[in-house]
Design a protein around this motif. Structure first.
Motif, PDB file in Angstrom:
ATOM      1  N   CYS A   1      -5.345  11.842  -2.511  1.00 30.27           N
ATOM      2  CA  CYS A   1      -5.989  11.125  -3.610  1.00 30.27           C
ATOM      3  C   CYS A   1      -6.332  12.044  -4.784  1.00 30.27           C
TER       4      CYS A   1
ATOM      5  N   THR B   1       0.089   6.569   4.701  1.00 32.09           N
ATOM      6  CA  THR B   1      -0.334   5.361   3.988  1.00 32.09           C
ATOM      7  C   THR B   1      -1.734   4.942   4.421  1.00 32.09           C
TER       8      THR B   1
ATOM      9  N   GLU C   1       0.831  -1.217   0.000  1.00 31.70           N
ATOM     10  CA  GLU C   1       0.000   0.000   0.000  1.00 31.70           C
ATOM     11  C   GLU C   1       0.864   1.265   0.000  1.00 31.70           C
TER      12      GLU C   1
ATOM     13  N   SER D   1      -4.908   4.983   1.803  1.00 35.48           N
ATOM     14  CA  SER D   1      -5.591   3.743   1.425  1.00 35.48           C
ATOM     15  C   SER D   1      -7.042   3.742   1.881  1.00 35.48           C
TER      16      SER D   1
ATOM     17  N   HIS E   1       2.107   3.015  -3.236  1.00 35.56           N
ATOM     18  CA  HIS E   1       1.288   3.892  -4.079  1.00 35.56           C
ATOM     19  C   HIS E   1       1.676   5.363  -3.901  1.00 35.56           C
TER      20      HIS E   1
END
Ligand code: PRX
Length: 625
Positions: A299, A259, A30, A263, A33
């Motif tokens: 994001c 993280t 994860e 996520s 990313h």
């Protein structure tokens, strides 16, 4: 049979499978990313109760929230801001980046370095998020103080964190009026010797004398190289109420927290490029940190930020905002929903809420009937409702349905399952697993990336508070049960922490405030059920000998509001002749609570003097504050 479901069509069983198989390896994947300057050499260093994630790695939260989007999204709105008076601003990813760079340069010019603490005391404006990101950019540790807190709460937090810089605003706007934050900040600054500079977002007039106006900060260059900070370096302190009189400084790290938030934001909200996300939480609380300031930016999402209350000028405000911006996701609290339900269905039904596709709840248990109203009336029966359980200490969601990755039946009132990679168990007093559908204590058996680093300056208290009640496990202080399908049902706090409108307030903090009044010898505070706010606050005080004051209840309510903040104002303060105690001197709060709610006082044989109850009954029957 009801059939609620996370009907968004995503079903990637590999995520949960991978996490169950090897959670450390799973989180390692994860973290990849995100952008890292240097990779980590160890995914997890687990030296119970201290978890350190991505050890040896260097990264930067601000870089991941802004720089990574500059090539692809610089013109995309990051924030649609709306003021209570209807004024609006749109801040793109490019504008946010430049504002943060200017601020970071300016803060460095003021001598702020990596590891230094900066207190932020601001209303719901984009500049608050920019200030957090600017601190993160240079590796400074921000500590946001909710703008509804009083000067002494602010001063205590500045002093405990040893902040050298305060960033504030002159005013905030709320319920049609303005709040004089500058005055509160000034009062606090009288007793905060560590503060060298005060920066002010002067919205209503010139900066107060000696303070640095926002425009000066914005004169600095609009590019800045983000510092490579260690994954395990602290990102922020956020103070929260515990079971002692003094709020605890929850310290969060960089790489693990980042993280976790990245996520979970994607999994829970199934975030897509065209989404318009709207979270009503104030940035001064943890939801506003993880899922307003950080999650959406990590994001690359567009969000709505609203400075004001949900029922001003009337109860249609949230629905109007959703309609105006075409919001696709709403994340709010059961208290806000319960407040809006009482105005009936006609108001939401007269607005176009058809853009909504996903709804979330946070902060307190959501009653099944409120869940159904949210689902049917606000979501038009088509939007899954996710009930997300977590805490300031956990950094991000730990229990929630995750429509972004999983297809799952939903049950109104249940948070469903722990997120992938987190093992939970409900246990009894002895720590043995509770039978299905039996109330017990929620415990967590393994570390997760968003877990706090420690309590600021108090490793021992961190150990004692969270990891000692059930050795080897994290104990959040919540009651829960597991049903036959393995779904978790959260059943409220198991300690002396109240949840008033979703805000966390410790009874010990209220009691120590009450006894600081010269007329008060002793006090006990209890939470009582409130149909809108979840819980209300009722205080009992024993006055010092010879004190007779018919208005003392009212005076004490105001004192608490003034010393802690309006969120902590008790609904009632009852002067009583004595408090019910056990023979060993422990206050029997259970009895006090049932005296207010009209419930049975049950077994009183352990009481030292049972005639005390008659005295209390007489007192609360007559006077109240
Ligand atoms: O009792 C739980 C309750 O809020 C506590 C954490 O409060 P705070 O640190 O202020 O964080 C609130 C925002 C995440 C928890 O120990 N709580 C939070 N979410 C839920 C909840 N109780 C029931 N259901 C929830 N979804």
């Amino acid at each position: 049979m009801e059939a609620y479901h996370t009907n968004l069509g995503n079903h990637d069983t590999s995520v949960r499978e991978a996490a169950t198989h090897d959670y450390v390896r799973f989180w390692d994947g994860e973290a990849r990313h995100l952008h890292w300057f240097e990779p980590w050499s160890q995914t997890l260093s687990w030296n119970p109760p201290f978890a350190r994630w991505f050890v040896g790695g260097t990264t930067n939260m601000s870089y991941n929230a802004l720089d990574v989007h500059q090539e692809t999204r610089s013109d995309k709105p990051a924030i649609y801001w709306e003021g209570e008076d209807g004024s609006t601003r749109t801040i793109t990813y490019g504008e946010m980046y430049r504002m943060v760079c200017r601020l970071a340069n300016a803060l460095e010019g003021l001598g702020v370095k990596k590891g230094d603490r900066v207190t932020l005391y601001m209303p719901m404006v984009p500049e608050l998020i920019a200030s957090m990101l600017a601190c993160a950019r240079i590796g400074a540790v921000h500590t946001v103080v909710f703008s509804g807190f009083s000067s002494s709460s602010l001063a205590d937090r500045i002093n405990d964190s040893g902040s050298g810089v305060l960033i504030t605003a002159d005013v905030g706007y709320r319920r049609g009026g303005s709040i004089d934050l500058a005055r509160t900040a000034k009062e606090a600054l009288d007793r905060t010797p560590s503060v060298r500079h005060t920066v002010v977002l002067n919205r209503a007039g010139p900066a107060p004398h000696g303070w640095i106006p926002w425009s000066d900060m914005m004169e600095h260059p609009d590019s800045h190289r983000a510092a490579a900070v260690s994954s395990t370096d602290p990102l922020f302190i956020l103070y929260t109420s515990g079971t002692t009189g003094k709020p605890k400084g929850v310290l969060h790290g960089t790489g693990g927290y980042m993280t976790h938030v990245h996520s979970t934001f994607g999994w829970a909200f199934d975030i897509r490029d065209g989404d318009v996300y709207f979270c009503t939480a104030d940035v001064g609380w943890v939801t506003g940190h993880s899922y307003v300031a950080y999650g959406p930016l990590l994001c690359g999402a567009t969000q709505i930020m609203y400075e004001g209350v949900p029922d001003y000028p009337d109860a249609s405000r949230l629905w109007k905002i959703i309609e105006r911006y075409g919001a696709t996701i709403l994340y709010t609290t059961p208290t806000a929903l319960r407040m809006l339900i009482k105005y009936g269905d006609k108001i939401p039904r007269s607005h176009d809420l058809s853009t909504l596709r996903l709804l979330g709840s946070v902060g307190e248990p959501i009653n099944p009937e409120v869940w159904r109203w949210y689902h049917d009336t606000i979501g038009g029966g088509r939007c899954p409702v996710i009930d997300t359980w977590w805490q300031t200490e956990t950094g991000g969601m730990l229990i929630s349905a995750l429509p972004g990755i999983e297809s799952l039946p939903l049950k109104p009132g249940s948070g469903t399952l722990p997120i992938p990679g987190v093992q939970m168990e409900v246990v009894d007093e002895e720590g043995t697993p509770a039978a299905p559908d039996t109330k017990g204590y929620l415990t967590i058996r393994n570390p997760w990336p968003g877990v706090m680093l420690t309590l600021w300056g108090d490793d021992q208290k961190y150990r004692d508070t969270y990891w000692s009640r059930f050795p080897g496990r994290y104990y959040p202080g919540d009651y829960a049960k597991v049903d036959g399908d393995g779904y978790l049902w959260l059943l409220g706090r198991a300690d002396d922490i109240l949840k008033v409108s979703g805000h966390r307030i410790g009874t010990a903090e209220l009691e120590s405030c009450l006894v600081s009044h010269e007329a008060v010898a002793e006090s006990a505070v209890v939470g009582v059920p409130d149909s809108i706010r979840g819980e209300g606050i009722v205080a009992f005080v024993v006055l010092r000998e010879g004190i007779q004051d018919a208005n003392i209840g009212q005076a004490l309510r105001e004192m608490v509001a003034g010393q802690i903040g309006p969120v902590a104002r008790p609904d009632a303060v009852y002067p009583v002749p004595a408090l019910p105690k056990t023979r060993s001197g422990k206050i029997m709060r259970r009895l006090l609570r049932s005296m207010v709610t009209g419930g049975s006082t049950g077994d009183t044989t352990t009481m030292e003097d049972s005639s005390v109850l008659d005295g209390i009954r007489d007192s609360i029957g007559g006077r109240s504050g």
